[in-house]
Enzyme design. Structure first.
Site, PDB file in Angstrom:
ATOM      1  N   GLU A 360       0.847  -1.220   0.105  1.00 51.14           N
ATOM      2  CA  GLU A 360      -0.074   0.018  -0.011  1.00 51.14           C
ATOM      3  C   GLU A 360       0.988   1.251   0.070  1.00 51.14           C
ATOM      4  OE1 GLU A 360      -4.280   0.432   1.791  1.00 51.14           O
ATOM      5  OE2 GLU A 360      -2.854   1.097   3.278  1.00 51.14           O
ATOM      6  N   HIS A 391       7.165 -26.864   2.659  1.00 50.00           N
ATOM      7  CA  HIS A 391       6.379 -27.755   1.989  1.00 50.00           C
ATOM      8  C   HIS A 391       5.212 -27.076   1.199  1.00 50.00           C
ATOM      9  CE1 HIS A 391       8.462 -30.789   4.412  1.00 50.00           C
ATOM     10  NE2 HIS A 391       8.410 -29.818   5.565  1.00 50.00           N
ATOM     11  N   LYS A 516     -13.672   1.588  -4.523  1.00 52.12           N
ATOM     12  CA  LYS A 516     -14.601   1.877  -3.397  1.00 52.12           C
ATOM     13  C   LYS A 516     -15.462   2.713  -3.855  1.00 52.12           C
ATOM     14  CE  LYS A 516     -12.748   3.494   0.452  1.00 52.12           C
ATOM     15  NZ  LYS A 516     -11.768   4.277   1.468  1.00 52.12           N
TER      16      LYS A 516
END
Length: 568
Positions: A360, A391, A516
């Site tokens: 960000e 793994h 948004k």
């Protein structure tokens, strides 16, 4: 002569570009054979040990990076941040998260005012309130002690505090203080997250902390209203005042919501959300769970790195070195990602938090002056604790794409385990992998070595490791509240260094705004379609198709439903 508008136009940048080819043709096997070079790439501060000798860099590279830092005026930019200058120019704000962990007698100014007294007024208020909740003098509406806390927030109001909480859970001192208590974080607006958070909790013993600077954040406020309904439906509307508090600057909206403004804890415009864990955003819920004394040690640890960052010469400055190496890896060597690999399960939420802090902050395509960047900046951050990650995605790191890695180890485990008869204890087994993986990445394994081991010819290409994959190692002595604070601050300042060198604004986040605003349009359409039966209009064909399909499949949702809370 005026300074170049872009760092890539400086002689220092061009010098590093010219230097690049020689490094690209030098394998880490050769670089690691130079003991003097390796020794020069080891730095220690306060028993934190950084080894960056496995970076694809020579001493000459490092010196050229120091010159790049000078060309970017890095020291002056750091000083400007600490002096409270408005370095976040797009929002005309200071960037002073360092003030959040400054000692009480410090002086750190924004707009000519020392902000440290304000910080400590809030910290004192948090200590008093958390002490009263923890000792039972602040009780719920039915007279029961408040043992459970749900912190409602999103982004920086969630990821940072969750990281610290997870890291403290198994610390002996912190875990002792937290016995019989529960701290949960509600972030996602998905009702499943609500269900998971309230599952098994009793409203009578639950305190909700609503974290929203403006008290208008859509997801947070919908979740807050949901928990308000959960409390009031069980205990009555008047119970909200005893069971909900706020971290906000908007007192009128807090009061309108039903929370007493007296039970509101402030923070300031000079604190960015992703840098706010040391404000009331993190300190309040963490103090309710672990006690203020533990959280104060966390703040002290962060402050120790703040001092180190502002005063240590670059060649001994851990955040500066990490930031410069990231610039080298991203913008010169062309590596777009970084793996954060803590060999401690307590640090399982470090990578998600740094992912936000880094991506960000530095996910920008223009300079602070608005000029398009002609080079790559920012990196994709991800990670998982060792040995789990081994793994999972280490296969790609060893034999696929080259991804620089941060290995973080802890000398002493928070919770040692010893089993009689075992060759090594559990922590030694973990640390064996911590020490081995960086060498595996650096050296690899050649076809010649495999032939000497009599590996079948057809398997040799599959078992060959090219090596020459950069990493660095950070070794912490312990993982208590103080060290957790140090680790947080190291990564915060590393991100700032990268942004300062690239010449971008690491302290705004305009990239989150467009989605948004488009969501607002969709929200209006959903309401109009459900309540008035209006068709989907005003969207492109793809979005219109998806929205229509969604509405048709949820046609059983009532237009004006009665309240329904999760039943889990």
């Amino acid at each position: 002569m005026a300074s170049p508008a872009l760092i890539s136009e400086t002689e220092a940048w061009k010098d590093l570009k010219a230097h690049l080819e020689g490094i690209k043709t030098t394998h880490l096997r050769e670089l690691m054979g130079d003991t003097e070079r390796c020794q020069s790439m080891m730095v220690e501060f306060d028993n934190i040990f950084l080894d960056y000798s496995r970076q694809q860099a020579s001493p000459d590279t490092i010196n050229k990076l120091y010159k790049l830092a000078d060309a970017a005026h890095l020291k002056q930019k750091i000083d400007r941040m600490y002096n409270g200058d408005h370095i976040n120019i797009t929002e005309n704000r200071s960037v002073l998260h360092v003030a959040l962990r400054a000692p009480r007698n410090s002086a750190i100014c924004s707009d000519g005012k020392n902000v440290v007294p304000d910080v400590w007024n809030v910290l004192d208020k948090i200590k008093d309130f958390s002490d009263r909740v923890r000792n039972g003098s602040w009780i719920g509406a039915t007279g029961k002690e408040l043992k459970d806390v749900i912190a409602v927030g999103i982004g920086g109001s969630f990821l940072g505090p969750l990281f610290v909480h997870t890291a403290l859970q198994t610390d002996p001192e912190a875990s002792k203080n937290a016995r019989g208590r529960e701290l949960r974080f509600l972030a996602n607006v998905d009702p499943i997250d609500v269900a998971r958070n309230i599952s098994g909790l009793n409203p009578e013993t639950t305190l909700v902390v609503v974290v929203s600077k403006t008290f208008t954040t859509a997801e947070t406020m919908l979740n807050a209203r949901t928990l308000r309904e959960w409390i009031s439906s069980a205990l009555g509307p008047s119970a909200v005042a005893k069971h909900m508090v706020a971290v906000s600057t908007n007192l009128p909206l807090v009061e309108k919501f039903g929370i007493d403004p007296i039970n509101t804890f402030a923070f300031w415009d000079w604190v960015g959300g992703r840098y706010s864990v040391c404000s009331a955003v993190g300190v309040l819920p963490l103090s309710l769970q672990y006690g203020f004394a533990v959280v104060e040690k966390f703040l002290q640890g962060a402050h120790s790195i703040d001092q180190h960052f502002s005063s240590a010469p670059f060649e001994k400055n851990i955040p500066v070195l990490l930031g410069l190496l990231s610039v080298w890896n991203v913008s010169f060597l062309g590596y777009p990602a970084r793996a954060i690999l803590p060999y401690s399960q307590a640090l399982e939420k470090l990578a998600p938090h740094i992912q936000q802090v880094s991506m960000e902050s530095n996910g920008k395509g223009v300079s602070i002056d608005g000029l398009p960047l002609p080079f790559e900046s920012g990196e994709i951050d991800f990670g998982e604790p060792g040995t789990n990650g081994q793994h999972s995605f280490y296969q790609l790191i060893h034999q696929g794409r080259v991804i620089p890695c941060d290995f973080i180890g802890v000398v002493k485990s928070q919770q040692p385990v010893y089993l009689k008869g075992e060759v090594v204890n559990n922590h030694d087994e973990l640390m064996s992998n911590f020490f081995a993986q960086p060498d595996a990445l650096a050296y690899g394994k050649t076809p010649e070595q495999l032939k000497k081991e009599n590996v079948s010819e057809h398997l040799i290409p599959h078992k060959t490791f090219t090596g020459n994959r950069p990493s660095l190692s950070i070794l912490l002595p312990t993982l208590d509240a103080y060290r957790i604070g140090q680790l947080l601050a190291i990564y915060e300042h590393r991100v700032a260094v990268q942004g300062f060198v690239w010449g971008i604004n690491s302290f705004d986040q305009w990239g989150v705004e467009l989605g948004k605003s488009l969501a607002t349009q969709v929200r209006k359409q959903l309401h109009a379609s459900r309540v008035k039966g209006e068709p989907v209009e005003g969207f492109n064909f793809s979005t219109k198709t998806l929205l229509t399909r969604y509405l048709e499949a949820t046609s059983d949702v009532p237009a004006d439903p009665s309240t329904l809370l999760p039943n889990i």
